[in-house]
Scaffold this active site. Structure first.
Site, PDB file in Angstrom:
ATOM      1  N   ARG A  79      -2.369-113.154 -98.141  1.00  0.00           N
ATOM      2  CA  ARG A  79      -1.084-112.780 -98.750  1.00  0.00           C
ATOM      3  C   ARG A  79      -0.999-111.259 -98.835  1.00  0.00           C
ATOM      4  NH1 ARG A  79      -0.965-112.401-103.918  1.00  0.00           N
ATOM      5  NH2 ARG A  79      -1.999-114.376-104.344  1.00  0.00           N
TER       6      ARG A  79
ATOM      7  N   TYR B 298      26.745-109.990 -94.127  1.00  0.00           N
ATOM      8  CA  TYR B 298      26.234-111.353 -93.966  1.00  0.00           C
ATOM      9  C   TYR B 298      26.465-112.141 -95.264  1.00  0.00           C
ATOM     10  CZ  TYR B 298      22.975-115.199 -93.706  1.00  0.00           C
ATOM     11  OH  TYR B 298      22.429-116.458 -93.747  1.00  0.00           O
TER      12      TYR B 298
ATOM     13  N   ASP C 126      20.963-102.337 -93.491  1.00  0.00           N
ATOM     14  CA  ASP C 126      20.597-103.536 -92.733  1.00  0.00           C
ATOM     15  C   ASP C 126      20.868-103.242 -91.259  1.00  0.00           C
ATOM     16  OD1 ASP C 126      20.524-106.008 -91.438  1.00  0.00           O
ATOM     17  OD2 ASP C 126      21.212-107.105 -93.213  1.00  0.00           O
TER      18      ASP C 126
ATOM     19  N   LYS D 282      16.350-112.283 -85.543  1.00  0.00           N
ATOM     20  CA  LYS D 282      17.421-112.029 -84.582  1.00  0.00           C
ATOM     21  C   LYS D 282      16.877-111.308 -83.342  1.00  0.00           C
ATOM     22  CE  LYS D 282      19.923-114.064 -87.670  1.00  0.00           C
ATOM     23  NZ  LYS D 282      19.432-113.813 -88.966  1.00  0.00           N
TER      24      LYS D 282
HETATM   25  O1  P1T Z   1      18.256-115.518 -91.857  1.00  0.00           O
HETATM   26  P1  P1T Z   1      17.341-114.431 -92.377  1.00  0.00           P
HETATM   27  O2  P1T Z   1      16.229-114.104 -91.444  1.00  0.00           O
HETATM   28  O3  P1T Z   1      16.895-114.694 -93.774  1.00  0.00           O
HETATM   29  O4  P1T Z   1      18.206-113.073 -92.399  1.00  0.00           O
HETATM   30  C1  P1T Z   1      19.297-112.862 -93.237  1.00  0.00           C
HETATM   31  C2  P1T Z   1      20.243-111.876 -92.613  1.00  0.00           C
HETATM   32  C3  P1T Z   1      20.223-110.556 -93.046  1.00  0.00           C
HETATM   33  N1  P1T Z   1      21.049-109.624 -92.512  1.00  0.00           N
HETATM   34  C4  P1T Z   1      21.913-109.942 -91.533  1.00  0.00           C
HETATM   35  C5  P1T Z   1      22.815-108.886 -90.985  1.00  0.00           C
HETATM   36  C6  P1T Z   1      21.976-111.240 -91.040  1.00  0.00           C
HETATM   37  O5  P1T Z   1      22.844-111.497 -90.057  1.00  0.00           O
HETATM   38  C7  P1T Z   1      21.129-112.246 -91.594  1.00  0.00           C
HETATM   39  C8  P1T Z   1      21.162-113.659 -91.129  1.00  0.00           C
HETATM   40  N2  P1T Z   1      22.325-113.995 -90.420  1.00  0.00           N
HETATM   41  C9  P1T Z   1      22.613-115.209 -89.862  1.00  0.00           C
HETATM   42  C10 P1T Z   1      21.800-116.272 -89.968  1.00  0.00           C
HETATM   43  C11 P1T Z   1      23.890-115.288 -89.140  1.00  0.00           C
HETATM   44  O6  P1T Z   1      24.113-116.230 -88.353  1.00  0.00           O
HETATM   45  O7  P1T Z   1      24.710-114.379 -89.326  1.00  0.00           O
END
Ligand code: P1T
Length: 383
Positions: free
Chosen positions: A47, A104, A176, A201
Protein backbone atom coordinates in the site's frame (compact mmCIF):
# COMPACT_ATOMS: atom_id res chain seq x y z
CA UNK A 1 16.67 15.76 -20.43
CA UNK A 2 15.64 13.48 -23.30
CA UNK A 3 12.55 14.26 -25.37
CA UNK A 4 8.96 13.34 -24.47
CA UNK A 5 8.62 10.28 -26.71
CA UNK A 6 11.88 8.85 -25.34
CA UNK A 7 10.98 9.54 -21.71
CA UNK A 8 7.64 7.75 -22.23
CA UNK A 9 9.65 4.58 -22.90
CA UNK A 10 12.59 5.08 -20.54
CA UNK A 11 11.68 7.25 -17.52
CA UNK A 12 11.49 5.00 -14.45
CA UNK A 13 11.91 1.97 -16.74
CA UNK A 14 15.57 0.90 -16.55
CA UNK A 15 16.20 -2.84 -17.10
CA UNK A 16 15.50 -4.90 -13.99
CA UNK A 17 18.91 -5.28 -12.26
CA UNK A 18 18.80 -8.99 -11.35
CA UNK A 19 17.81 -10.45 -14.73
CA UNK A 20 18.15 -7.56 -17.18
CA UNK A 21 14.44 -7.81 -18.10
CA UNK A 22 13.75 -4.77 -20.30
CA UNK A 23 10.13 -4.50 -19.14
CA UNK A 24 9.38 -3.45 -15.57
CA UNK A 25 8.10 -6.64 -13.87
CA UNK A 26 4.67 -6.93 -12.26
CA UNK A 27 5.74 -7.13 -8.61
CA UNK A 28 2.80 -9.19 -7.35
CA UNK A 29 3.67 -8.96 -3.69
CA UNK A 30 1.96 -7.33 -0.75
CA UNK A 31 5.01 -7.30 1.51
CA UNK A 32 8.84 -7.44 1.50
CA UNK A 33 11.20 -9.46 3.69
CA UNK A 34 13.31 -7.37 6.07
CA UNK A 35 16.86 -8.16 7.28
CA UNK A 36 16.06 -6.87 10.76
CA UNK A 37 13.02 -4.94 12.05
CA UNK A 38 12.94 -1.69 10.04
CA UNK A 39 15.94 -2.71 7.88
CA UNK A 40 14.48 -3.05 4.38
CA UNK A 41 15.10 -2.40 0.69
CA UNK A 42 13.02 0.79 0.70
CA UNK A 43 9.89 -1.28 0.19
CA UNK A 44 8.03 -2.59 3.21
CA UNK A 45 4.35 -2.93 2.27
CA UNK A 46 2.62 -2.54 -1.10
CA UNK A 47 0.00 0.00 0.00
CA UNK A 48 2.91 2.28 0.85
CA UNK A 49 5.01 1.45 -2.23
CA UNK A 50 5.39 -1.18 -4.91
CA UNK A 51 8.16 -1.19 -7.55
CA UNK A 52 5.75 -1.48 -10.52
CA UNK A 53 3.78 1.49 -9.16
CA UNK A 54 7.00 3.41 -8.49
CA UNK A 55 8.03 2.98 -12.14
CA UNK A 56 4.64 4.31 -13.28
CA UNK A 57 4.88 7.27 -10.92
CA UNK A 58 8.38 8.20 -12.08
CA UNK A 59 7.29 7.94 -15.74
CA UNK A 60 4.16 10.06 -15.24
CA UNK A 61 6.03 12.71 -13.24
CA UNK A 62 8.66 12.91 -15.97
CA UNK A 63 6.04 13.32 -18.71
CA UNK A 64 4.46 16.20 -16.78
CA UNK A 65 7.92 17.82 -16.52
CA UNK A 66 8.87 16.68 -13.00
CA UNK A 67 12.03 14.59 -12.95
CA UNK A 68 15.37 14.41 -11.12
CA UNK A 69 16.00 18.13 -11.73
CA UNK A 70 12.71 19.22 -10.16
CA UNK A 71 11.36 18.30 -6.77
CA UNK A 72 7.87 16.93 -6.48
CA UNK A 73 6.55 13.76 -8.04
CA UNK A 74 3.50 11.63 -8.72
CA UNK A 75 1.08 9.51 -6.74
CA UNK A 76 -0.75 6.88 -8.78
CA UNK A 77 -4.25 6.02 -7.60
CA UNK A 78 -6.87 3.31 -8.10
CA UNK A 79 -8.98 5.50 -10.43
CA UNK A 80 -9.30 9.08 -11.58
CA UNK A 81 -11.96 9.58 -8.91
CA UNK A 82 -9.57 8.24 -6.25
CA UNK A 83 -7.14 10.98 -7.33
CA UNK A 84 -9.97 13.53 -7.00
CA UNK A 85 -10.75 12.16 -3.54
CA UNK A 86 -7.11 12.62 -2.46
CA UNK A 87 -7.36 16.30 -3.44
CA UNK A 88 -10.53 16.45 -1.33
CA UNK A 89 -8.54 15.20 1.69
CA UNK A 90 -6.40 18.35 1.47
CA UNK A 91 -9.45 20.43 2.43
CA UNK A 92 -11.22 21.14 5.69
CA UNK A 93 -14.76 22.31 6.54
CA UNK A 94 -15.33 25.92 5.49
CA UNK A 95 -12.88 25.74 2.58
CA UNK A 96 -14.25 26.63 -0.84
CA UNK A 97 -13.71 24.99 -4.25
CA UNK A 98 -14.31 26.94 -7.43
CA UNK A 99 -15.55 24.51 -10.09
CA UNK A 100 -15.96 24.87 -13.85
CA UNK A 101 -19.48 24.95 -15.31
CA UNK A 102 -18.53 22.10 -17.62
CA UNK A 103 -16.69 19.08 -16.22
CA UNK A 104 -16.85 15.32 -15.89
CA UNK A 105 -20.13 14.43 -14.14
CA UNK A 106 -18.37 12.25 -11.57
CA UNK A 107 -16.14 15.13 -10.47
CA UNK A 108 -19.21 17.29 -9.97
CA UNK A 109 -20.96 14.46 -8.08
CA UNK A 110 -17.98 14.00 -5.75
CA UNK A 111 -17.67 17.71 -4.96
CA UNK A 112 -21.41 18.45 -4.69
CA UNK A 113 -22.53 15.25 -2.95
CA UNK A 114 -19.51 14.02 -0.97
CA UNK A 115 -17.25 16.98 -0.12
CA UNK A 116 -20.28 19.27 0.40
CA UNK A 117 -21.54 16.82 3.03
CA UNK A 118 -18.27 17.34 4.89
CA UNK A 119 -18.73 21.10 5.08
CA UNK A 120 -16.71 22.06 2.01
CA UNK A 121 -18.31 24.85 0.01
CA UNK A 122 -18.36 24.91 -3.77
CA UNK A 123 -19.54 27.24 -6.49
CA UNK A 124 -19.48 27.06 -10.26
CA UNK A 125 -18.17 29.60 -12.78
CA UNK A 126 -17.36 29.81 -16.47
CA UNK A 127 -13.59 29.43 -16.13
CA UNK A 128 -13.07 30.40 -19.79
CA UNK A 129 -14.02 33.95 -18.70
CA UNK A 130 -11.24 35.63 -16.61
CA UNK A 131 -13.70 38.18 -15.17
CA UNK A 132 -16.02 35.40 -14.01
CA UNK A 133 -13.07 33.68 -12.31
CA UNK A 134 -12.01 36.87 -10.51
CA UNK A 135 -15.59 37.53 -9.36
CA UNK A 136 -16.07 33.96 -8.06
CA UNK A 137 -12.92 33.78 -5.90
CA UNK A 138 -13.49 34.11 -2.14
CA UNK A 139 -11.13 34.52 0.80
CA UNK A 140 -11.92 30.85 1.66
CA UNK A 141 -11.17 29.55 -1.84
CA UNK A 142 -8.54 26.83 -1.41
CA UNK A 143 -8.86 25.06 -4.76
CA UNK A 144 -9.63 26.23 -8.26
CA UNK A 145 -10.54 23.15 -10.31
CA UNK A 146 -9.87 23.33 -14.03
CA UNK A 147 -10.58 20.79 -16.72
CA UNK A 148 -9.30 21.70 -20.18
CA UNK A 149 -10.51 20.81 -22.73
CA UNK A 150 -13.69 20.22 -20.74
CA UNK A 151 -15.82 17.09 -20.69
CA UNK A 152 -18.07 17.06 -22.71
CA UNK A 153 -18.24 20.52 -24.32
CA UNK A 154 -14.52 20.74 -25.19
CA UNK A 155 -14.21 24.27 -23.81
CA UNK A 156 -10.68 25.56 -23.40
CA UNK A 157 -9.52 27.30 -20.22
CA UNK A 158 -6.46 29.58 -20.28
CA UNK A 159 -4.41 27.78 -17.62
CA UNK A 160 -1.82 30.55 -17.14
CA UNK A 161 -4.51 33.22 -16.69
CA UNK A 162 -6.47 31.16 -14.15
CA UNK A 163 -3.22 30.25 -12.34
CA UNK A 164 -2.52 33.97 -11.81
CA UNK A 165 -6.01 34.60 -10.40
CA UNK A 166 -5.98 31.47 -8.23
CA UNK A 167 -2.56 32.27 -6.79
CA UNK A 168 -3.41 35.89 -6.09
CA UNK A 169 -6.31 34.54 -3.99
CA UNK A 170 -4.01 32.05 -2.22
CA UNK A 171 -5.70 29.05 -3.85
CA UNK A 172 -4.20 25.87 -5.30
CA UNK A 173 -4.80 25.31 -9.00
CA UNK A 174 -5.73 21.73 -9.90
CA UNK A 175 -5.84 20.92 -13.62
CA UNK A 176 -7.50 17.75 -14.84
CA UNK A 177 -5.32 16.95 -17.86
CA UNK A 178 -7.14 13.75 -18.82
CA UNK A 179 -8.43 14.93 -22.22
CA UNK A 180 -5.17 16.55 -23.36
CA UNK A 181 -2.57 14.20 -21.81
CA UNK A 182 0.96 15.51 -21.11
CA UNK A 183 1.79 14.88 -24.77
CA UNK A 184 -0.42 17.82 -25.77
CA UNK A 185 -0.41 20.02 -22.66
CA UNK A 186 1.78 20.39 -19.57
CA UNK A 187 -0.19 22.41 -17.00
CA UNK A 188 2.61 22.60 -14.40
CA UNK A 189 4.67 24.65 -16.86
CA UNK A 190 1.69 27.03 -17.19
CA UNK A 191 1.36 27.58 -13.43
CA UNK A 192 -0.82 24.71 -12.21
CA UNK A 193 0.02 23.30 -8.78
CA UNK A 194 -1.43 19.80 -9.23
CA UNK A 195 -2.16 17.88 -12.43
CA UNK A 196 -4.82 15.17 -12.21
CA UNK A 197 -5.30 12.24 -14.58
CA UNK A 198 -7.76 9.50 -15.15
CA UNK A 199 -5.13 7.09 -16.51
CA UNK A 200 -8.08 4.91 -17.53
CA UNK A 201 -8.18 7.06 -20.66
CA UNK A 202 -5.37 7.99 -23.09
CA UNK A 203 -2.48 7.10 -20.78
CA UNK A 204 -3.63 3.49 -20.43
CA UNK A 205 -4.95 3.84 -23.95
CA UNK A 206 -6.51 0.40 -24.48
CA UNK A 207 -9.74 0.46 -22.40
CA UNK A 208 -8.43 -2.41 -20.29
CA UNK A 209 -7.77 -0.82 -16.90
CA UNK A 210 -8.97 1.88 -14.49
CA UNK A 211 -6.51 4.20 -12.78
CA UNK A 212 -5.61 7.75 -11.85
CA UNK A 213 -2.74 9.97 -10.81
CA UNK A 214 -1.74 13.31 -9.31
CA UNK A 215 1.50 15.08 -10.24
CA UNK A 216 3.01 18.15 -8.60
CA UNK A 217 6.35 19.96 -8.62
CA UNK A 218 5.78 21.20 -5.05
CA UNK A 219 7.87 19.16 -2.55
CA UNK A 220 5.55 19.89 0.40
CA UNK A 221 2.48 18.99 -1.59
CA UNK A 222 3.90 15.69 -2.85
CA UNK A 223 4.91 14.76 0.68
CA UNK A 224 1.36 15.44 1.87
CA UNK A 225 -0.16 13.53 -1.07
CA UNK A 226 2.13 10.54 -0.45
CA UNK A 227 1.06 10.56 3.18
CA UNK A 228 -2.61 10.63 2.13
CA UNK A 229 -2.07 7.92 -0.51
CA UNK A 230 -0.67 5.62 2.17
CA UNK A 231 -3.04 6.69 4.95
CA UNK A 232 -6.25 6.43 2.89
CA UNK A 233 -5.02 3.60 0.65
CA UNK A 234 -6.63 4.17 -2.81
CA UNK A 235 -3.67 2.61 -4.65
CA UNK A 236 -3.55 0.78 -7.99
CA UNK A 237 -2.37 -2.84 -7.93
CA UNK A 238 0.83 -3.86 -9.72
CA UNK A 239 -0.99 -5.37 -12.73
CA UNK A 240 -2.98 -2.17 -13.32
CA UNK A 241 0.19 -0.11 -12.88
CA UNK A 242 1.89 -2.29 -15.49
CA UNK A 243 -0.96 -1.83 -17.98
CA UNK A 244 -0.82 1.97 -17.68
CA UNK A 245 2.97 1.93 -17.97
CA UNK A 246 2.73 -0.21 -21.09
CA UNK A 247 0.14 2.17 -22.55
CA UNK A 248 2.33 5.21 -21.87
CA UNK A 249 5.11 3.80 -24.07
CA UNK A 250 2.97 4.39 -27.19
CA UNK A 251 1.23 7.58 -26.03
CA UNK A 252 3.08 9.84 -28.47
CA UNK A 253 2.25 7.83 -31.59
CA UNK A 254 -1.32 7.15 -30.51
CA UNK A 255 -2.01 10.83 -29.74
CA UNK A 256 -0.78 11.88 -33.19
CA UNK A 257 -3.32 9.58 -34.80
CA UNK A 258 -6.13 10.44 -32.32
CA UNK A 259 -5.63 14.14 -33.12
CA UNK A 260 -5.49 13.66 -36.90
CA UNK A 261 -8.58 11.43 -36.90
CA UNK A 262 -10.52 13.79 -34.61
CA UNK A 263 -9.73 16.74 -36.87
CA UNK A 264 -10.99 14.77 -39.89
CA UNK A 265 -14.18 13.82 -38.00
CA UNK A 266 -14.77 17.41 -36.76
CA UNK A 267 -14.37 18.81 -40.28
CA UNK A 268 -16.66 16.13 -41.71
CA UNK A 269 -19.36 16.86 -39.10
CA UNK A 270 -19.03 20.64 -39.54
CA UNK A 271 -19.85 20.20 -43.22
CA UNK A 272 -22.77 17.81 -42.68
CA UNK A 273 -26.37 18.98 -43.22
CA UNK A 274 -27.79 17.03 -40.26
CA UNK A 275 -25.32 18.59 -37.79
CA UNK A 276 -26.26 21.79 -35.96
CA UNK A 277 -23.06 22.45 -34.03
CA UNK A 278 -19.61 20.90 -33.62
CA UNK A 279 -17.44 21.35 -30.51
CA UNK A 280 -13.75 20.82 -31.28
CA UNK A 281 -10.98 23.30 -30.37
CA UNK A 282 -9.11 22.41 -33.57
CA UNK A 283 -11.73 24.12 -35.73
CA UNK A 284 -10.58 27.69 -36.43
CA UNK A 285 -13.99 29.18 -35.58
CA UNK A 286 -14.21 27.31 -32.25
CA UNK A 287 -14.26 29.81 -29.32
CA UNK A 288 -11.37 27.96 -27.65
CA UNK A 289 -9.18 27.69 -30.74
CA UNK A 290 -6.73 30.51 -30.03
CA UNK A 291 -6.05 29.57 -26.42
CA UNK A 292 -5.79 25.90 -27.39
CA UNK A 293 -3.35 26.81 -30.14
CA UNK A 294 -1.22 28.63 -27.57
CA UNK A 295 -1.24 26.10 -24.74
CA UNK A 296 -1.62 22.73 -26.54
CA UNK A 297 0.53 20.96 -29.13
CA UNK A 298 -2.58 19.75 -30.98
CA UNK A 299 -6.30 19.57 -30.21
CA UNK A 300 -6.95 16.07 -28.90
CA UNK A 301 -9.14 13.14 -29.83
CA UNK A 302 -12.53 14.19 -28.40
CA UNK A 303 -15.28 15.74 -30.54
CA UNK A 304 -18.83 16.62 -29.47
CA UNK A 305 -21.74 17.67 -31.66
CA UNK A 306 -25.45 18.44 -31.74
CA UNK A 307 -27.88 17.42 -34.44
CA UNK A 308 -30.69 19.48 -35.94
CA UNK A 309 -33.10 16.60 -35.08
CA UNK A 310 -32.94 16.95 -31.26
CA UNK A 311 -32.56 14.29 -28.54
CA UNK A 312 -34.42 11.50 -30.42
CA UNK A 313 -32.06 11.92 -33.36
CA UNK A 314 -29.09 11.79 -30.96
CA UNK A 315 -30.30 8.46 -29.58
CA UNK A 316 -30.79 7.08 -33.13
CA UNK A 317 -27.33 8.14 -34.29
CA UNK A 318 -25.60 6.90 -31.12
CA UNK A 319 -27.19 3.48 -31.59
CA UNK A 320 -26.64 3.49 -35.36
CA UNK A 321 -22.85 3.30 -35.66
CA UNK A 322 -20.97 0.03 -35.95
CA UNK A 323 -17.33 0.95 -35.46
CA UNK A 324 -18.04 3.59 -32.80
CA UNK A 325 -19.19 1.48 -29.84
CA UNK A 326 -21.92 3.04 -27.68
CA UNK A 327 -20.09 3.20 -24.35
CA UNK A 328 -18.89 5.46 -21.55
CA UNK A 329 -15.19 6.31 -21.16
CA UNK A 330 -12.73 7.54 -23.77
CA UNK A 331 -9.11 7.56 -24.84
CA UNK A 332 -8.78 3.97 -26.01
CA UNK A 333 -7.63 2.86 -29.44
CA UNK A 334 -11.23 2.04 -30.42
CA UNK A 335 -13.76 4.77 -31.21
CA UNK A 336 -16.65 5.32 -28.80
CA UNK A 337 -19.91 7.28 -29.06
CA UNK A 338 -22.17 8.34 -26.19
CA UNK A 339 -24.96 10.69 -25.12
CA UNK A 340 -23.54 12.46 -22.02
CA UNK A 341 -26.92 13.68 -20.66
CA UNK A 342 -28.10 10.06 -20.38
CA UNK A 343 -24.76 8.45 -19.54
CA UNK A 344 -21.55 10.05 -18.21
CA UNK A 345 -23.20 13.29 -17.06
CA UNK A 346 -26.50 11.96 -15.71
CA UNK A 347 -25.53 13.06 -12.18
CA UNK A 348 -25.31 16.68 -13.41
CA UNK A 349 -29.01 16.74 -14.47
CA UNK A 350 -30.79 19.80 -13.10
CA UNK A 351 -27.52 21.47 -12.01
CA UNK A 352 -25.39 24.27 -13.44
CA UNK A 353 -23.40 21.55 -15.20
CA UNK A 354 -26.37 20.02 -17.02
CA UNK A 355 -25.45 19.19 -20.62
CA UNK A 356 -27.79 19.50 -23.62
CA UNK A 357 -29.96 16.38 -24.03
CA UNK A 358 -29.13 16.19 -27.74
CA UNK A 359 -25.36 16.34 -27.33
CA UNK A 360 -23.33 13.44 -28.74
CA UNK A 361 -19.72 12.88 -27.61
CA UNK A 362 -17.17 10.96 -29.65
CA UNK A 363 -13.90 9.50 -28.48
CA UNK A 364 -12.20 9.21 -31.85
CA UNK A 365 -9.96 6.15 -31.95
CA UNK A 366 -7.00 5.27 -34.14
CA UNK A 367 -8.81 3.20 -36.77
CA UNK A 368 -8.47 4.21 -40.44
CA UNK A 369 -10.09 7.67 -40.69
CA UNK A 370 -12.08 6.81 -43.85
CA UNK A 371 -13.77 3.91 -42.07
CA UNK A 372 -14.74 6.21 -39.21
CA UNK A 373 -16.17 8.87 -41.54
CA UNK A 374 -18.13 6.23 -43.48
CA UNK A 375 -19.51 4.79 -40.22
CA UNK A 376 -20.69 8.22 -39.05
CA UNK A 377 -22.08 9.08 -42.47
CA UNK A 378 -24.15 5.86 -42.53
CA UNK A 379 -25.53 6.52 -39.03
CA UNK A 380 -26.38 10.15 -39.89
CA UNK A 381 -28.19 9.07 -43.07
CA UNK A 382 -30.32 6.58 -41.13
CA UNK A 383 -31.52 9.09 -38.56
O1 P1T B 1 -13.24 6.95 -14.33
P1 P1T B 1 -12.06 7.41 -13.50
O2 P1T B 1 -10.78 6.76 -13.89
O3 P1T B 1 -12.35 7.36 -12.04
O4 P1T B 1 -11.81 8.96 -13.88
C1 P1T B 1 -12.71 9.98 -13.59
C2 P1T B 1 -12.55 11.10 -14.58
C3 P1T B 1 -11.83 12.23 -14.21
N1 P1T B 1 -11.65 13.26 -15.07
C4 P1T B 1 -12.16 13.23 -16.31
C5 P1T B 1 -11.95 14.40 -17.22
C6 P1T B 1 -12.88 12.13 -16.75
O5 P1T B 1 -13.35 12.14 -18.00
C7 P1T B 1 -13.10 11.03 -15.87
C8 P1T B 1 -13.88 9.83 -16.26
N2 P1T B 1 -14.69 10.03 -17.39
C9 P1T B 1 -15.50 9.10 -17.98
C10 P1T B 1 -15.64 7.85 -17.52
C11 P1T B 1 -16.23 9.56 -19.17
O6 P1T B 1 -16.74 8.74 -19.96
O7 P1T B 1 -16.28 10.78 -19.37
Amino acid sequence: MTRFDTRAIHAGQDPEPTTGAVVVPIYATSTYAQAAPGEHSGYEYSRTDNPTRTALQVALASLEGVDEDREGGCVATASGMAATALVGYLLKPGDHILMPDDAYGGTFRFISQVLAGQGIEWTVADLTDPDAVAAALRPETRVVWVETPTNPLLRVVDIAAVADSAHSAGATLVVDNTFATPYLQRPLSLGADIVLHSTTKYLGGHSDTVGGALVTADPDLIERLRFLQNAAGPVPGPFDSYLVLRGIKTLAVRMERHCANAMAVAEFLAGHDAVEQVYYPGLVDDPGHLVAHRQMEAFGGMVSFRLSGGPEAAIRVSTGTELFFLAESLGGVESLIEVPAAMTHLSAAGSALEVPADLIRLSVGIEHPDDLLEDLDRALRRM
